[in-house]
Design a protein around this motif. Sequence first.
Motif, short mmCIF file in Angstrom:
data_model
loop_
_atom_site.label_atom_id
_atom_site.label_comp_id
_atom_site.label_asym_id
_atom_site.label_seq_id
_atom_site.Cartn_x
_atom_site.Cartn_y
_atom_site.Cartn_z
N THR A 134 0.83 -1.21 0.00
CA THR A 134 0.00 0.00 0.00
C THR A 134 0.86 1.25 0.00
N VAL A 135 1.88 1.27 0.86
CA VAL A 135 2.77 2.44 0.91
C VAL A 135 3.48 2.61 -0.42
N ARG A 136 3.92 1.51 -1.00
CA ARG A 136 4.61 1.58 -2.30
C ARG A 136 3.69 2.17 -3.37
N LEU A 137 2.44 1.74 -3.42
CA LEU A 137 1.49 2.26 -4.41
C LEU A 137 1.16 3.72 -4.19
N VAL A 138 0.92 4.10 -2.95
CA VAL A 138 0.59 5.49 -2.64
C VAL A 138 1.78 6.38 -2.94
N ASP A 139 2.99 5.94 -2.57
CA ASP A 139 4.19 6.73 -2.81
C ASP A 139 4.43 6.91 -4.31
N ARG A 140 4.20 5.88 -5.07
CA ARG A 140 4.41 5.94 -6.53
C ARG A 140 3.48 6.96 -7.18
N SER A 141 2.31 7.14 -6.60
CA SER A 141 1.36 8.09 -7.17
C SER A 141 1.69 9.54 -6.80
N GLY A 142 2.67 9.72 -5.90
CA GLY A 142 3.06 11.05 -5.49
C GLY A 142 2.16 11.68 -4.45
N LYS A 143 1.31 10.88 -3.83
CA LYS A 143 0.36 11.40 -2.87
C LYS A 143 0.77 11.11 -1.43
N SER A 144 2.04 10.82 -1.21
CA SER A 144 2.48 10.46 0.13
C SER A 144 3.84 11.05 0.45
N ASP A 145 4.01 11.43 1.71
CA ASP A 145 5.32 11.87 2.18
C ASP A 145 6.08 10.71 2.79
N LEU A 146 5.48 9.54 2.84
CA LEU A 146 6.13 8.37 3.40
C LEU A 146 7.24 7.92 2.46
N LYS A 147 8.39 7.69 3.00
CA LYS A 147 9.51 7.25 2.18
C LYS A 147 9.97 5.89 2.69
N LEU A 148 9.47 4.87 2.06
CA LEU A 148 9.79 3.49 2.39
C LEU A 148 10.56 2.92 1.21
N CYS A 149 11.78 2.48 1.44
CA CYS A 149 12.63 2.02 0.34
C CYS A 149 12.95 0.54 0.48
N THR A 150 11.94 -0.28 0.30
CA THR A 150 12.17 -1.71 0.33
C THR A 150 12.76 -2.13 -1.01
N PRO A 151 13.63 -3.14 -0.99
CA PRO A 151 14.16 -3.64 -2.25
C PRO A 151 13.03 -4.20 -3.12
N ALA A 152 13.17 -4.14 -4.40
CA ALA A 152 12.13 -4.63 -5.31
C ALA A 152 11.83 -6.11 -5.09
N ASN A 153 12.83 -6.87 -4.68
CA ASN A 153 12.65 -8.31 -4.51
C ASN A 153 12.45 -8.72 -3.05
N VAL A 154 12.03 -7.80 -2.21
CA VAL A 154 11.86 -8.10 -0.79
C VAL A 154 10.79 -9.19 -0.62
N THR A 155 11.03 -10.10 0.30
CA THR A 155 10.08 -11.19 0.53
C THR A 155 9.17 -10.87 1.71
N ALA A 156 8.05 -11.54 1.75
CA ALA A 156 7.13 -11.39 2.88
C ALA A 156 7.82 -11.80 4.17
N SER A 157 8.66 -12.80 4.11
CA SER A 157 9.38 -13.25 5.31
C SER A 157 10.32 -12.16 5.83
N THR A 158 11.00 -11.48 4.94
CA THR A 158 11.90 -10.39 5.34
C THR A 158 11.11 -9.26 5.98
N LEU A 159 9.97 -8.94 5.41
CA LEU A 159 9.12 -7.89 5.98
C LEU A 159 8.63 -8.29 7.37
N ALA A 160 8.19 -9.53 7.50
CA ALA A 160 7.70 -10.02 8.79
C ALA A 160 8.82 -10.01 9.83
N GLU A 161 10.02 -10.41 9.44
CA GLU A 161 11.16 -10.40 10.36
C GLU A 161 11.47 -8.98 10.83
N ALA A 162 11.36 -8.02 9.93
CA ALA A 162 11.60 -6.61 10.31
C ALA A 162 10.57 -6.17 11.34
#
Length: 73
Positions: A9-37
């Motif tokens: 969701t953050v990635r989609l909103v940020d791509r549209s330019g409607k967000s000040d959130l700056k989340l820089c996950t790698p393009a190939n990030v896995t769900a497991s990596t996100l859950a571990e974070a």
Amino acid sequence: GFVSGVEETVRLVDRSGKSDLKLCTPANVTASTLAEAFVRYAASHEGELRDPAADVVLQALLAAFPCSGEGVK
């Protein structure tokens, strides 16, 4: 799945330019990596676990995947 949904969701909103959130996950990030974070963040921020789930997940992801020069990895 919930953690991945917040990240997407953050990635989609940020791509549209409607967000000040700056989340820089790698393009190939896995769900497991996100859950571990999230688990690492939650372990050291127990007081925040009463907050809305999406907010806590977002804070965890922002802490784990800041854009260059922002936040602490």
